[in-house]
Design an enzyme around this catalytic site. Structure first.
Site, PDB file in Angstrom:
ATOM      1  N   HIS A  38       0.836  -1.211   0.000  1.00 25.86           N
ATOM      2  CA  HIS A  38       0.000   0.000   0.000  1.00 25.86           C
ATOM      3  C   HIS A  38       0.869   1.260   0.000  1.00 25.86           C
ATOM      4  O   HIS A  38       0.562   2.246  -0.672  1.00 25.86           O
ATOM      5  CB  HIS A  38      -0.897   0.028   1.242  1.00 25.86           C
ATOM      6  CG  HIS A  38      -1.839  -1.128   1.366  1.00 25.86           C
ATOM      7  ND1 HIS A  38      -1.680  -2.116   2.304  1.00 25.86           N
ATOM      8  CD2 HIS A  38      -2.948  -1.459   0.664  1.00 25.86           C
ATOM      9  CE1 HIS A  38      -2.672  -2.990   2.186  1.00 25.86           C
ATOM     10  NE2 HIS A  38      -3.447  -2.626   1.199  1.00 25.86           N
ATOM     11  N   GLY A  44      -2.499  -1.959  -7.401  1.00 26.64           N
ATOM     12  CA  GLY A  44      -1.360  -2.871  -7.410  1.00 26.64           C
ATOM     13  C   GLY A  44      -1.512  -3.963  -8.451  1.00 26.64           C
ATOM     14  O   GLY A  44      -2.607  -4.496  -8.658  1.00 26.64           O
ATOM     15  N   SER A 101      -2.231  -8.181   3.287  1.00 23.58           N
ATOM     16  CA  SER A 101      -2.826  -8.061   4.627  1.00 23.58           C
ATOM     17  C   SER A 101      -3.172  -9.438   5.171  1.00 23.58           C
ATOM     18  O   SER A 101      -3.187  -9.660   6.375  1.00 23.58           O
ATOM     19  CB  SER A 101      -4.101  -7.207   4.566  1.00 23.58           C
ATOM     20  OG  SER A 101      -3.824  -5.976   3.957  1.00 23.58           O
TER      21      SER A 101
END
Ligand code: AMP
Length: 276
Positions: free
Chosen positions: A35, A145, A184
């Site tokens: 991120h 991304g 994540s």
């Protein structure tokens, strides 16, 4: 940095914008270096950086990890501040979807393969939230991304087809030192699985090299699959090669090839890809 929760606050901020360029980074939070790469690029390219943190219920299936998706708003706020974000938008689900709409965006063929096949409705949900966020934030550029290559292909195609006045910027996948793509969901891996997870990227590299040296895609895919099967306890959801960004079978005309995989571990489904 202004942290806001409501659409009204967001509208007021955007209305005050005086022809400055806006870079937008949508996320589901629990921020990591992947991120950060998007935020850094947005910071470099634009006058104003807006980031959002929203674990979007519309893109999770009934048996997926919506309720246990990792969250740490305090840490995320610090990370966003450090990255030079100007506005951090953290809406509730009720704020984004105050009523049930019976008008939906349905992705066609692009969502019938790879992740779309095992996550029906997922990309419809992604476009639902992205459409709202793009309309509210009116970004000059939005950053995504390459790690989520199918998502990127669908968003690029959607923006192009429906003339959204935004430029989509692709950001390369950020990896751990051993090659595992940052995610994540990596926190859900056991210690053993974390050791094994590096083999997703290795399998994709093996498949890519095999294809490049033999021109035999079937053998390349088989080698990649075999590498994951013999080195991990995970269950392969898919390992495939398709043309990019139209996600069709690879032919002699194909310019960009996407090697992509998804693997189920005990508590996490990991994805990775190589574009070549
Ligand atoms: P997420 O919070 O997982 O929805 O991701 C938000 C954005 O960060 C998406 O555009 C992702 O593709 C991007 N992203 C997630 N992980 C990585 C990574 N390891 N490298 C680069 N971009 C990433």
């Amino acid at each position: 940095m202004q942290t806001i929760q409501t659409i009204n606050e967001l509208k007021q901020i955007i209305a005050l914008n005086n022809a400055k360029t806006i870079g937008f980074v949508p996320t589901m939070g629990y921020l990591h270096e992947g991120h950060q790469a998007l935020l850094n690029k947005a910071r470099k390219d634009n006058d104003i950086v807006v980031a959002s943190i929203f674990v979007n219920p519309a893109q999770f299936g009934p048996n997926e990890d919506l309720d246990r998706y990792p969250r740490d708003i305090e840490r995320d706020t610090q990370l966003a501040t450090d990255a030079g974000v100007d506005v951090l938008f953290i809406p509730s689900a009720n704020e984004m979807y105050p009523f049930e709409s019976d008008i939906n965006i349905i992705v066609g063929d692009l969502s019938t393969k790879l992740c779309g096949e095992s996550r029906p409705g997922h990309f419809d949900g992604v476009l639902k939230v992205i459409t709202k966020l793009f309309h509210l934030i009116q970004p000059t550029k939005a950053y995504f991304g390459q790690k989520d290559a199918q998502q990127l292909a669908i968003i690029e195609t959607f923006v192009d087809a429906y003339n959204f006045p935004v430029q989509i910027v692709r950001v390369p996948t950020v990896r751990e030192p051993d090659g595992l793509a940052k995610s994540s969901r990596n926190v859900f891996l056991s210690e053993t699985e974390r050791g094994e997870a590096v083999h997703l990227y290795q399998a994709l590299q093996l498949a890519t090299v095999t294809w490049e040296t033999t021109d035999d895609l079937t053998a390349a895919i088989a080698k990649g699959r075999e590498h994951i099967e013999s080195n991990t306890s995970g269950k392969i959801d898919y390992l495939e090669a398709l043309s990019y960004p139209d996600l069709k079978p690879v032919t002699g005309e194909t310019k960009e090839v996407l090697f992509a995989t998804a693997v189920f571990f005990e508590k996490a489904r990991l994805i990775d890809n190589i574009l070549t």
